[in-house]
Scaffold this active site. Structure first.
Site, PDB file in Angstrom:
ATOM      1  N   CYS A   1      -7.317   0.951  -6.970  1.00 45.81           N
ATOM      2  CA  CYS A   1      -6.665   1.914  -6.081  1.00 45.81           C
ATOM      3  C   CYS A   1      -7.425   3.227  -6.044  1.00 45.81           C
ATOM      4  O   CYS A   1      -6.946   4.205  -5.460  1.00 45.81           O
ATOM      5  CB  CYS A   1      -5.218   2.148  -6.523  1.00 45.81           C
ATOM      6  SG  CYS A   1      -5.055   2.861  -8.169  1.00 45.81           S
TER       7      CYS A   1
ATOM      8  N   CYS B   1       4.329  16.485   8.822  1.00 36.18           N
ATOM      9  CA  CYS B   1       4.631  15.650   7.660  1.00 36.18           C
ATOM     10  C   CYS B   1       3.339  15.247   6.962  1.00 36.18           C
ATOM     11  O   CYS B   1       2.369  14.853   7.601  1.00 36.18           O
ATOM     12  CB  CYS B   1       5.404  14.413   8.111  1.00 36.18           C
ATOM     13  SG  CYS B   1       5.697  13.212   6.804  1.00 36.18           S
TER      14      CYS B   1
ATOM     15  N   CYS C   1       1.260  10.941   6.353  1.00 35.55           N
ATOM     16  CA  CYS C   1       0.089  10.315   6.968  1.00 35.55           C
ATOM     17  C   CYS C   1      -0.954  11.392   7.260  1.00 35.55           C
ATOM     18  O   CYS C   1      -0.605  12.529   7.576  1.00 35.55           O
ATOM     19  CB  CYS C   1       0.446   9.629   8.287  1.00 35.55           C
ATOM     20  SG  CYS C   1       1.567   8.229   8.135  1.00 35.55           S
TER      21      CYS C   1
ATOM     22  N   PHE D   1      -3.299  -4.888 -17.018  1.00 38.08           N
ATOM     23  CA  PHE D   1      -2.488  -4.016 -16.160  1.00 38.08           C
ATOM     24  C   PHE D   1      -1.655  -4.892 -15.213  1.00 38.08           C
ATOM     25  O   PHE D   1      -1.620  -4.684 -14.014  1.00 38.08           O
ATOM     26  CB  PHE D   1      -3.364  -3.045 -15.364  1.00 38.08           C
ATOM     27  CG  PHE D   1      -4.357  -2.272 -16.193  1.00 38.08           C
ATOM     28  CD1 PHE D   1      -3.977  -1.101 -16.832  1.00 38.08           C
ATOM     29  CD2 PHE D   1      -5.661  -2.712 -16.332  1.00 38.08           C
ATOM     30  CE1 PHE D   1      -4.890  -0.373 -17.596  1.00 38.08           C
ATOM     31  CE2 PHE D   1      -6.584  -2.001 -17.087  1.00 38.08           C
ATOM     32  CZ  PHE D   1      -6.199  -0.828 -17.721  1.00 38.08           C
TER      33      PHE D   1
ATOM     34  N   ASN E   1       2.550  -9.716 -10.796  1.00 38.81           N
ATOM     35  CA  ASN E   1       2.212  -9.919  -9.384  1.00 38.81           C
ATOM     36  C   ASN E   1       1.054 -10.901  -9.213  1.00 38.81           C
ATOM     37  O   ASN E   1       1.065 -11.740  -8.317  1.00 38.81           O
ATOM     38  CB  ASN E   1       1.866  -8.571  -8.751  1.00 38.81           C
ATOM     39  CG  ASN E   1       1.654  -8.637  -7.251  1.00 38.81           C
ATOM     40  OD1 ASN E   1       2.538  -9.033  -6.507  1.00 38.81           O
ATOM     41  ND2 ASN E   1       0.464  -8.277  -6.808  1.00 38.81           N
TER      42      ASN E   1
ATOM     43  N   ASP F   1      -6.451  -4.781 -12.727  1.00 32.67           N
ATOM     44  CA  ASP F   1      -5.764  -4.062 -11.649  1.00 32.67           C
ATOM     45  C   ASP F   1      -5.233  -2.744 -12.217  1.00 32.67           C
ATOM     46  O   ASP F   1      -4.029  -2.523 -12.305  1.00 32.67           O
ATOM     47  CB  ASP F   1      -4.625  -4.919 -11.082  1.00 32.67           C
ATOM     48  CG  ASP F   1      -3.933  -4.249  -9.895  1.00 32.67           C
ATOM     49  OD1 ASP F   1      -4.498  -3.295  -9.343  1.00 32.67           O
ATOM     50  OD2 ASP F   1      -2.822  -4.681  -9.543  1.00 32.67           O
TER      51      ASP F   1
ATOM     52  N   CYS G   1      10.578   7.732  10.470  1.00 32.74           N
ATOM     53  CA  CYS G   1       9.242   7.490   9.939  1.00 32.74           C
ATOM     54  C   CYS G   1       8.776   6.124  10.407  1.00 32.74           C
ATOM     55  O   CYS G   1       9.443   5.113  10.153  1.00 32.74           O
ATOM     56  CB  CYS G   1       9.226   7.561   8.414  1.00 32.74           C
ATOM     57  SG  CYS G   1       7.579   7.255   7.704  1.00 32.74           S
TER      58      CYS G   1
END
Length: 437
Positions: free
Chosen positions: A393, A74, A77, A298, A303, A367, A157
Site C-alpha cells: 500500500c 471535500c 478525493c 501481516f 484475506n 502484505d 458521496c
C-alpha cells in the site's frame, strides 16, 4: 503578491500539481501535469509553498469534469478532474520512479494495471461529525481538502458504497435531531456483502430517545447500528442484536470460495471488487501447488491465507493484532479449513526464534502496512523459499524492500504493477513477484 502564473511540470504523490516559482517548489491543488495555471498561494513554508488553482490557462487533454459537486472542497478525493486512464498511468509512474530512485531495481515485466468499478467502491471508512453553530446544523463527511481541521459540508458521496453514499446528508440530519448532537465524534462504516454497519462514537452516554432514533434510522434504511462509548473494545451492536458482517473471497477456478466474517472496526480491504481481482492476481503470481508450504505475513483476517489454503498443503498466517488472528482462526473453522494455522506476533520486532520463522517455507506472501516489511527481511526468507509475492500500500517501502530482496537475498524482481484500490485518489496500491535466482 499572492497570485502567479506557472507551468505544472509534475504530479505530486498526493495528486497536486507541481510548479516552480523563483526556484521554489509549489504544490498546486486542482492543477494537472502539462497545464499552465494561475494560482493563489495558500500557505508558505521554508522549503515549499502550497497553492490553489484560480484559473486553468492551458488545459490538459486529460482533464474531465468532476462527477461530485463537492470535489475541491471535500478531501476524500484528489483526482476526479483527471480521466481514469491518466489516473492509473500517474500511479504507474510513481511506482516506476520509486523502484528506480529508492530500490535501484526494475521488474523484468510490468504487469497490466488492475482496475475495477470507479464509483461506489468504498466499503470502509470514517466520517467526521461536527455540530456547526453558524450553519445551524450538523455536518457529516470527510475532512476539507484545504483545511483538514474542518468537516466538508457534503450531502452525498459518489465513491462510498451506493447504499450509504447518497445518505450522508441524512446522517447529518439524524445526528442534528439527537440530544447528543454535539457529543457524536465520528461515524465509521463497514459494508459486508449483505450488511452495512454504522458505528457511532459518542463521548457521553446516550439518552433513551437518542438510542430509539438510531434504531429507527437503522430499521428504515437497512443499516446495522453499533455504539462506541470508548475505545475499540467498547464497540457493541445496538440494532439488530446480532448483526453479521461477511464477504466472500475467490480461491481460484474450480475451487470453493471462502467467506470471511469480520467486526466493523476490523481492517478489511476498502474496495471489494478490487480485492477479488487482487486475490486472483496473487494466486496467479504465487502459483500455489498442492505440495507447497506457504507463509502469509501481516495476514489480518486471513484475506489471502484462507483462499490459499484451498490450493496448498499447509499455510500459516501471522498477524500482530490478536482480535484479527482470533477471527481468522474462526473463519478457517467456519469454512471447514484444517490446513491453515494462525499466529500472533509483532512483525516489527525480531521473531526469528519462533517456530514459524524457523520452518522451511516454499513460498512467502507479504502484505504489510505502509512501513513495509524490512524488519522481517532481516531473517526471512530462508534459502528454501523460491517465490515471494509482495502486496503493497506504499510504493516507497515496496521499492526499499525490493532492493533488499534483490541485493541481499538473491531474488530477481520478476514482475510488478499497480492496482487501483482507491480510484480518484493518489493512493498507490501495487503488487510484485520475486523469484529465486
Amino acid at each position: 503578491m499572492n497570485e502567479f502564473e506557472a507551468a505544472i511540470t509534475d504530479l505530486s504523490h498526493d495528486g497536486r500539481g507541481v510548479a516552480r516559482i523563483d526556484g521554489k517548489t509549489v504544490f498546486v491543488s486542482g492543477a494537472l501535469l502539462g497545464e499552465q495555471v494561475r494560482m493563489r498561494i495558500r500557505k508558505r513554508h521554508r522549503n515549499f509553498d502550497e497553492a490553489e488553482t484560480v484559473e486553468v490557462l492551458t488545459r490538459s487533454p486529460h482533464r474531465v469534469e468532476p462527477r461530485c459537486s463537492h470535489f475541491g472542497q471535500c478531501g476524500g478525493c484528489s483526482l476526479q478532474h483527471l480521466d481514469a486512464t491518466a489516473q492509473i498511468e500517474a500511479k504507474q509512474r510513481v511506482l516506476v520512479d520509486n523502484f528506480a530512485r529508492i530500490g535501484k531495481v526494475e521488474p523484468e515485466t510490468w504487469l497490466p494495471p488492475l482496475t475495477d468499478e470507479a464509483w461506489g467502491y468504498r466499503r470502509k471508512g470514517r466520517l467526521s461529525v461536527r455540530a456547526v453553530a453558524k450553519k445551524g446544523r450538523v455536518l457529516v463527511g470527510f475532512r476539507e481538502e484545504s483545511n483538514p481541521r474542518f468537516v466538508a459540508d457534503i450531502l452525498h458521496c459518489d465513491v462510498v458504497h451506493p447504499a450509504l453514499g447518497p445518505k450522508i446528508g441524512l446522517l447529518g440530519e439524524l445526528v442534528g435531531s439527537m440530544d447528543a448532537a454535539a457529543e457524536i465524534a465520528q461515524i465509521e462504516f463497514a459494508a459486508g456483502d449483505d450488511t452495512i454497519a454504522l458505528v457511532f462514537r459518542h463521548l457521553k452516554p446516550l439518552s433513551d430517545g437518542d438510542r430509539a432514533k438510531l434504531v429507527a434510522f437503522g430499521q428504515e434504511h437497512g443499516f446495522a447500528i453499533y455504539l462506541q462509548p470508548g475505545g475499540i473494545s467498547t464497540v457493541h451492536p445496538l440494532w439488530p442484536e446480532h448483526p453479521r458482517l461477511a464477504f466472500r473471497v475467490p480461491a481460484g477456478e474450480g475451487v470453493q470460495d471462502v467467506e470471511l466474517e469480520f467486526q466493523p472496526l476490523d481492517f478489511v480491504q476498502v474496495n471489494a471488487g478490487m480485492n477479488r481481482r487482487m486475490m486472483m492476481r496473487t494466486l496467479e503470481l504465487l502459483d500455489p501447488q498442492p505440495q507447497d508450504r506457504v507463509l502469509d505475513l501481516f495476514c489480518g483476517l486471513g484475506n489471502f491465507t484462507l483462499p490459499l489454503s484451498r490450493r496448498v498443503a499447509e499455510v500459516t498466517g501471522v498477524e500482530g493484532e490478536h482480535g484479527l488472528v482470533m477471527r481468522a482462526a474462526e473463519n478457517a473453522a467456519r469454512n471447514g479449513i484444517t490446513n491453515a494455522q494462525f499466529q500472533v506476533a509483532n512483525l516489527f520486532e525480531d521473531q526469528r526464534g519462533t517456530d514459524w520463522a524457523r520452518k522451511p517455507w516454499d513460498k512467502l506472501l507479504l502484505d504489510p502496512p505502509r512501513a513495509g516489511a524490512d524488519k522481517v527481511l532481516d531473517y526471512l526468507p530462508h534459502k528454501e523459499t523460491s517465490r515471494i509475492v509482495y502486496v503493497s500500500c506504499h510504493p516507497a517501502s515496496l521499492a526499499r524492500d525490493a532492493g533488499i530482496l534483490v541485493n541481499q537475498h538473491g531474488f530477481r524482481l520478476k514482475s510488478a504493477g499497480v492496482m487501483d484500490m482507491f480510484p480518484h485518489t493518489a493512493h498507490v496500491e501495487s503488487i510484485a513477484l520475486f523469484e529465486r535466482r
